[in-house]
Enzyme design. Structure first.
Site, PDB file in Angstrom:
ATOM      1  N   GLU A  64      15.797   6.798 -46.668  1.00  0.00           N
ATOM      2  CA  GLU A  64      14.659   6.042 -46.150  1.00  0.00           C
ATOM      3  C   GLU A  64      13.311   6.638 -46.555  1.00  0.00           C
ATOM      4  OE1 GLU A  64      13.151   4.202 -41.875  1.00  0.00           O
ATOM      5  OE2 GLU A  64      15.251   4.704 -42.190  1.00  0.00           O
ATOM      6  N   SER A 109      15.096   9.042 -39.219  1.00  0.00           N
ATOM      7  CA  SER A 109      16.379   8.687 -39.826  1.00  0.00           C
ATOM      8  C   SER A 109      16.266   8.824 -41.341  1.00  0.00           C
ATOM      9  CB  SER A 109      16.766   7.255 -39.459  1.00  0.00           C
ATOM     10  OG  SER A 109      16.931   7.140 -38.061  1.00  0.00           O
ATOM     11  N   ARG A 139      14.060  -2.348 -43.407  1.00  0.00           N
ATOM     12  CA  ARG A 139      13.334  -1.110 -43.709  1.00  0.00           C
ATOM     13  C   ARG A 139      12.677  -1.131 -45.086  1.00  0.00           C
ATOM     14  NH1 ARG A 139      14.147  -1.589 -39.404  1.00  0.00           N
ATOM     15  NH2 ARG A 139      15.153  -0.257 -37.860  1.00  0.00           N
TER      16      ARG A 139
END
Length: 364
Positions: free
Chosen positions: A356, A251, A174
């Site tokens: 994130e 998320s 990520r």
């Protein structure tokens, strides 16, 4: 705050459409963020000219396309928000090239409709095509880094525009070098596609089981896309204006990777608080073990819908990994919820969760 009249004069001739005091909440999927000047660019030429002019004048720039991974302060942004609204998509000979502002799921849908496979596991992910390499977006066992051929970048320091191969982007879980630096602007992306219309090998157990397939097998891309969309919708991960569970950044925390030297201590903490015989969802990765952030959050005492129906910001009622705006939340509400959850997981299991989304004007 920069004066609107100054920006208007500076950007005359760039092709950007200017608006003053635009609520940024309307440009993000979390639907929070205060006012700012917005310069919307519908062509790559306009985008390049606008960024170059603002950089030369020393005016702060915030690049926004789909707005699906942004948490912006209630006070707004003191510079200029450059809205990337470039939309062109070309598909041919086992590849797709999309301009940075193209809707990502529309890109995936178009490739599948044309009889190609490869991107189907990334269906339903909100946001723009240009954001996908920045975050190394991934879902259901597939990551952007696996399929990306090249990215067209504007180097803000040199002014150079060039196509950059994946090997120069520092991809990780990520993340990429693009996420941690403002030195480059993504202008377009190119992905490799499967010409036989089959999916990428199914690496995610839940998806493979739903399709009646073994892990490692492939299925028709259209069939896999349909199932991915169904699974995501069931978790509130497909945008729906009527469903506040989708007023999120997806998320909010990444799945933490625990180093080999710390795994035993984490497992001991889990055994103490949850039980020694509990099945803990983990995945081996280089240098450690990846734990499920959603599982850790729930076992730390933060269930679906936490902290309750009257809260402006809550965990999704469908899964614990999404922080959601229930209709009137501000950035401060979401930051407070994120801090509470992260502190609880750290206290119980000794794991520090990493957010994130990109934060603008706020700190967790």
């Amino acid at each position: 705050m920069v004066a609107f009249e100054h920006v208007r004069d500076l950007l005359a001739g760039t092709g950007a459409r200017l608006r003053d005091a635009v609520p940024l909440a309307g440009l993000t999927t979390l639907r929070v963020g205060g006012p700012a000047i917005v310069a919307e660019c519908t062509t790559t030429e306009s985008l390049v000219a606008t960024v170059r002019a603002l950089d030369a004048a020393g005016i702060p720039v915030l690049l926004v396309a789909g707005g699906s991974n942004l948490l912006i302060a209630d006070e707004g942004f003191p510079g200029v928000v450059v809205r990337i609204a470039t939309r062109d998509v070309e598909i041919w000979e086992g590849r797709v090239v999309a301009e940075a502002g193209a809707d990502w799921d529309a890109v995936v849908a178009a490739t599948v409709a044309e009889g190609f496979g490869g991107l189907e596991c990334l269906s339903g992910i909100p946001g723009s095509a240009g954001a996908t390499p920045v975050q190394n977006v991934g879902a259901y066992g597939v990551e952007v880094a696996q399929l990306l051929r090249q990215v067209r970048l504007l180097d803000r320091k040199t002014g150079e525009i060039r196509w950059v191969p994946p090997g120069e982007l520092g991809f990780g879980y990520r993340t990429s070098v693009l996420k941690h630096s403002a030195d480059a602007v993504v202008l377009a992306v190119e992905f490799a596609l499967r010409t036989d219309g089959s999916s990428e090998p199914l690496r995610y157990r839940e998806l493979a089981a739903a399709l009646g397939a073994e892990e490692g097998e492939s299925r028709p891309a259209a069939e896999v896309r349909k199932e991915v969309l169904r699974l995501r919708a069931g978790k509130g991960m497909v945008l729906d204006p009527a469903d506040h569970d989708t007023w999120s950044a997806g998320s909010f925390f990444t799945n933490p990777v625990v180093s080999d030297s710390q795994v035993a201590a984490v497992r001991e903490a889990i055994a103490t608080h949850v039980g020694a015989d509990v099945n803990v969802p983990t995945w081996p990765v280089e240098g450690g073990v990846k734990f499920s952030a959603g599982w850790l959050i729930e076992r730390a005492g933060f269930g679906k819908g936490f902290p309750g129906e009257d809260a402006a910001a809550r965990l999704s009622t469908k899964h614990t990994l999404a922080l959601t705006n229930r209709g009137n939340a501000g950035a401060a509400d979401l930051v407070g919820l994120a801090r509470t959850v992260r502190a609880g997981v750290a206290e119980r299991f000794g794991i520090h969760l990493e957010p994130e989304p990109v934060t603008v004007g706020v700190s967790l």
